[in-house]
Each structure stands twice: as structure tokens, then as C-alpha cells.
Design a protein around this motif. Sequence first.
Motif, PDB file in Angstrom:
ATOM      1  N   GLU A  67      53.355  40.768  38.278  1.00 18.71           N
ATOM      2  CA  GLU A  67      53.337  41.343  39.623  1.00 18.71           C
ATOM      3  C   GLU A  67      52.198  42.345  39.762  1.00 18.71           C
ATOM      4  N   ARG A  68      51.906  43.072  38.700  1.00 17.94           N
ATOM      5  CA  ARG A  68      50.782  44.009  38.731  1.00 17.94           C
ATOM      6  C   ARG A  68      49.469  43.247  38.896  1.00 17.94           C
ATOM      7  N   ARG A  69      49.316  42.125  38.201  1.00 22.35           N
ATOM      8  CA  ARG A  69      48.091  41.327  38.309  1.00 22.35           C
ATOM      9  C   ARG A  69      47.962  40.719  39.706  1.00 22.35           C
ATOM     10  N   VAL A  70      49.066  40.238  40.257  1.00 23.29           N
ATOM     11  CA  VAL A  70      49.032  39.667  41.597  1.00 23.29           C
ATOM     12  C   VAL A  70      48.582  40.717  42.604  1.00 23.29           C
ATOM     13  N   GLU A  71      49.090  41.935  42.472  1.00 19.26           N
ATOM     14  CA  GLU A  71      48.692  43.022  43.363  1.00 19.26           C
ATOM     15  C   GLU A  71      47.202  43.320  43.219  1.00 19.26           C
ATOM     16  N   PHE A  72      46.717  43.342  42.000  1.00 20.32           N
ATOM     17  CA  PHE A  72      45.302  43.610  41.747  1.00 20.32           C
ATOM     18  C   PHE A  72      44.425  42.536  42.401  1.00 20.32           C
ATOM     19  N   VAL A  73      44.768  41.278  42.193  1.00 16.00           N
ATOM     20  CA  VAL A  73      43.968  40.177  42.735  1.00 16.00           C
ATOM     21  C   VAL A  73      43.976  40.213  44.254  1.00 16.00           C
ATOM     22  N   ARG A  74      45.124  40.517  44.844  1.00 19.30           N
ATOM     23  CA  ARG A  74      45.205  40.563  46.294  1.00 19.30           C
ATOM     24  C   ARG A  74      44.297  41.649  46.862  1.00 19.30           C
TER      25      ARG A  74
ATOM     26  N   ALA B 233      35.843  45.098  48.856  1.00 18.11           N
ATOM     27  CA  ALA B 233      36.621  45.698  47.770  1.00 18.11           C
ATOM     28  C   ALA B 233      35.695  46.117  46.627  1.00 18.11           C
ATOM     29  N   ASN B 234      35.972  47.279  46.044  1.00 13.64           N
ATOM     30  CA  ASN B 234      35.207  47.806  44.918  1.00 13.64           C
ATOM     31  C   ASN B 234      35.986  47.478  43.641  1.00 13.64           C
ATOM     32  N   ILE B 235      35.545  46.456  42.918  1.00 11.42           N
ATOM     33  CA  ILE B 235      36.303  45.988  41.754  1.00 11.42           C
ATOM     34  C   ILE B 235      36.362  47.056  40.670  1.00 11.42           C
ATOM     35  N   SER B 236      35.250  47.734  40.430  1.00  8.82           N
ATOM     36  CA  SER B 236      35.240  48.776  39.392  1.00  8.82           C
ATOM     37  C   SER B 236      36.232  49.879  39.721  1.00  8.82           C
ATOM     38  N   GLU B 237      36.291  50.289  40.997  1.00  3.82           N
ATOM     39  CA  GLU B 237      37.226  51.336  41.401  1.00  3.82           C
ATOM     40  C   GLU B 237      38.658  50.856  41.281  1.00  3.82           C
TER      41      GLU B 237
ATOM     42  N   GLU C  46      44.111  51.196  35.917  1.00  2.59           N
ATOM     43  CA  GLU C  46      44.042  51.577  34.508  1.00  2.59           C
ATOM     44  C   GLU C  46      43.864  50.362  33.606  1.00  2.59           C
ATOM     45  N   VAL C  47      42.910  49.476  33.997  1.00  2.00           N
ATOM     46  CA  VAL C  47      42.560  48.326  33.174  1.00  2.00           C
ATOM     47  C   VAL C  47      41.050  48.319  32.996  1.00  2.00           C
ATOM     48  N   SER C  48      40.580  47.662  31.945  1.00  2.00           N
ATOM     49  CA  SER C  48      39.143  47.544  31.733  1.00  2.00           C
ATOM     50  C   SER C  48      38.548  46.586  32.757  1.00  2.00           C
ATOM     51  N   ARG C  49      37.243  46.720  32.980  1.00  2.14           N
ATOM     52  CA  ARG C  49      36.577  45.817  33.913  1.00  2.14           C
ATOM     53  C   ARG C  49      36.642  44.371  33.417  1.00  2.14           C
ATOM     54  N   SER C  50      36.574  44.197  32.105  1.00  5.57           N
ATOM     55  CA  SER C  50      36.635  42.834  31.569  1.00  5.57           C
ATOM     56  C   SER C  50      37.982  42.190  31.868  1.00  5.57           C
ATOM     57  N   ASP C  51      39.074  42.980  31.739  1.00  5.89           N
ATOM     58  CA  ASP C  51      40.390  42.438  32.068  1.00  5.89           C
ATOM     59  C   ASP C  51      40.498  42.141  33.562  1.00  5.89           C
ATOM     60  N   GLY C  52      39.955  43.056  34.380  1.00  9.25           N
ATOM     61  CA  GLY C  52      40.003  42.836  35.815  1.00  9.25           C
ATOM     62  C   GLY C  52      39.292  41.555  36.223  1.00  9.25           C
TER      63      GLY C  52
ATOM     64  N   LYS D 273      38.666  39.071  34.284  1.00  5.58           N
ATOM     65  CA  LYS D 273      39.381  37.947  33.680  1.00  5.58           C
ATOM     66  C   LYS D 273      40.516  37.494  34.593  1.00  5.58           C
ATOM     67  N   TRP D 274      41.269  38.471  35.162  1.00  9.18           N
ATOM     68  CA  TRP D 274      42.345  38.105  36.087  1.00  9.18           C
ATOM     69  C   TRP D 274      41.787  37.367  37.294  1.00  9.18           C
ATOM     70  N   LEU D 275      40.674  37.850  37.817  1.00  8.38           N
ATOM     71  CA  LEU D 275      40.083  37.210  38.988  1.00  8.38           C
ATOM     72  C   LEU D 275      39.621  35.790  38.673  1.00  8.38           C
ATOM     73  N   ALA D 276      39.025  35.598  37.483  1.00  8.30           N
ATOM     74  CA  ALA D 276      38.554  34.265  37.095  1.00  8.30           C
ATOM     75  C   ALA D 276      39.723  33.311  36.903  1.00  8.30           C
ATOM     76  N   ARG D 277      40.781  33.792  36.267  1.00  5.88           N
ATOM     77  CA  ARG D 277      41.947  32.941  36.056  1.00  5.88           C
ATOM     78  C   ARG D 277      42.599  32.561  37.381  1.00  5.88           C
ATOM     79  N   TYR D 278      42.623  33.511  38.304  1.00  5.58           N
ATOM     80  CA  TYR D 278      43.219  33.211  39.605  1.00  5.58           C
ATOM     81  C   TYR D 278      42.359  32.206  40.364  1.00  5.58           C
ATOM     82  N   LYS D 279      41.031  32.361  40.276  1.00  5.10           N
ATOM     83  CA  LYS D 279      40.135  31.444  40.963  1.00  5.10           C
ATOM     84  C   LYS D 279      40.257  30.024  40.406  1.00  5.10           C
ATOM     85  N   ALA D 280      40.461  29.932  39.082  1.00  2.00           N
ATOM     86  CA  ALA D 280      40.532  28.615  38.440  1.00  2.00           C
ATOM     87  C   ALA D 280      41.877  27.934  38.639  1.00  2.00           C
ATOM     88  N   ALA D 281      42.948  28.708  38.610  1.00  3.60           N
ATOM     89  CA  ALA D 281      44.277  28.083  38.620  1.00  3.60           C
ATOM     90  C   ALA D 281      45.226  28.689  39.632  1.00  3.60           C
ATOM     91  N   GLY D 282      44.718  29.592  40.473  1.00  9.70           N
ATOM     92  CA  GLY D 282      45.592  30.208  41.457  1.00  9.70           C
ATOM     93  C   GLY D 282      46.615  31.120  40.803  1.00  9.70           C
TER      94      GLY D 282
END
Length: 392
Positions: free
Chosen positions: A8-15, A22-26, A32-38, A40-49
Amino acid sequence: MGWGSAVERRVEFVRLAGAPDANISELCRRFEVSRSDGYKWLARYKAAGASGLEERSRRPHHSPARTPGAIEAQVLSVRLEHPAWGGRKIHWVLKAEGIERPPSPSTITEILRRSGRLDGPRAGQPRDWTRFEREAPNELWQMDFKGHFALDQGRCHPLTVLDDHSRYALEIGACGDEQATTVQDRLTRVFRCYGLPRRILADNGSPWGASRSGEQHTRLAVWLMDLGIGLSHGRPFHPQTQGKDERFHRTLKAEVLDRGRLRDLSAAQRAFDVWREIYNARRPHEALQHKTPSTRYAVSSIAMPEVIAPPDYEPQAQVRTVAETGLISFKGRYVRCSKAFAGKRVALRATANDGIFDICYRSHVLAQVDLRQNIAQTVLDVPERPSSIYPV
């Protein structure tokens, strides 16, 4: 602010990351996640929803071969999952899930009526009211406690924070009390995630209002001023001033609290977190032309400061420090301020009327002092407003 699960936290972030500008770094900093994790979530959502974020399985989004009987079963399935939803909401949910020609709201209402799923004789009847809203997200948030209710262990005081423009639920907090420290702790987490609003609307009661104590301000209100947030209060005995939050409370009661007793605060928070996702991202809102609040909300560009600097008044301002008693000394008189400002520095500024001075804290005009009267002190209450001198 609670999070039901990591998904649910990842879904909120992606939304929130999908909002315009939107400022991804901010966002990564606020979540409280690294930019690489952020990313990564966006790429996974783009690839598989959503499935790429390991979300719960959902019904198929596209089923062109469904029979009318299957669609009727789908209507009843949605109603079973959300017993408070009527024909209009179910119609738009079915459409969003890929049914090209779902039954009309009136047909769905009749399906519910035939199957004994309506709640009363008024169910499904049209409603008419006038709505007002701010022009953009984060211009105004509405905040209130819903009436507390019994748990198997103790009582729950739900704290709700709603964006006026989008109706986005920023917080549904299962609190054990209604103290200022509890509210400040919850708001701090909300501010760090979503940023700061321009203004918050609350009622006149504790902890944000001081109507019962005789004071004009509370320490919670002063903290909001320190963050640059204006605080407005609804008219006493007029809950319709916060109509959106009041309506939100009725929906929360119908769709969560009336479905069964909750065990404790942790169970209540889990239930609130699950429903907040449904309310923000799946439940159609009639005031939004049957769109969801998440389609209209974007995080604030004003970040929560880590350190609050003291006020910096202009050189010509006459600055005083408020005593523990709430008094300041000005031109041979003792003038009363609120005790909530004890230890804080306020500025007195001359107005266009000789002998009348504005009492200001940061960008806020709190009251006026009238030195023309031959009494020890005369403080004139004025509507709190921005100062024309101090930058807002």
C-alpha cells in the motif's frame, strides 16, 4: 498516518509520482526510501502495473463475453464487498473495470432492490446540494475528529484530514485520545509525506480551538503558524462549514464502522488504511464527476522544514516577548496575548488609525491594541489575517 502494508505504501508512492510536475527525489525523501528504490517501484509498475508491486489480485479488467447474468452477479459482488455503495458508484466501478456497457445506475438500483440489498426506501433516490471547493490541491485541508467509538479494548478517536479540492483522504488516524500532542505527531507524519497546505480548516473545539478556555489561540495553532500554515475555524454550532469532512465521516461510518466492531487501535488503523486506499483510488466520487480523489490530488510543493527558524521582523517593528502569563509590556501598559505564545516574540505595528496597533506573530495579525482608551489595556479582537508588512 498509518500504512497498512509495504504494498500500500508503494501504491501511494507510485500514484503521487504520476501527478503532473511531481518531484521524484522529493517524494523519495518524504517516503524515506532511496532514489533507486523509488525508480525501481516506478519501473515495476510501468512494466506490470499494480501486480508488479505485489498488490492483491483483482477481478479481470476486460471480459467481453460476459452474459447479463454474469454482469448482475458482478453488481452483487461489488455490493457485497462495499455494502454502502449504491447504483451510481457501482455503475462507474464496473465501467472502470472494463465493462464497456454496464447497466445504468437505475438498473443497478433495481437489481439491488430485487435482491434485497437496499438499505431503505430512500436508497437510490437523487440528492441535490450545492458544493464549494478550492481551486487546487493543498490550498485548504479540512481536519476534525469523528465521534469516538468503543473498541473491544478501549476507545478510538478517528482523526481525519481531507483535501478540500480533491477530497483526497490524507489521514485517517486511529487515535487513543484527542490531545494536541497526538494531533501534532500525526500531522507531522502527514506533512513529511504530502507537504504543507496553505491553510487548515478546523472547528472551535480542543485541541485546535481554545473557545472553552477563554484563550484566543492554542499551542497547536501556534505550531501551525510557525510552519506558515493558516488556521481557520468554522462558525460555532455550524458543522456544515466543514461539510466535506462531515460527509466523509458519514461515509467512514457507513463503509467501515458499521460493518463490525473492531478489537483495538491497531485493528482500527488497519481497517482505516485498507479503506483509505479504496476511498482515494477506487471509490467514484459524485462531486468529482465520478472520478476518484486520487485523479485530482498532487503533493504540495511546500516541504516540511526540519528546523523552524524564529520570526525575523522588520527593523521598524516594535518587538516584545510574551511572558508566561500571556502578557506583554507596550508603551507603559500591559497588554494580554494568548498564553500559547509564551516565550515567543510578537511584533506591534502602527495602523492607519492613530493609537491603534496590530499585534502580529510572523505573517499573522492576531489582534489590535487601542492606546486611546484611559484604561490599563484594551485589546480588540479582529479576524486573523495576513499582515500587509510581513511576507506571507
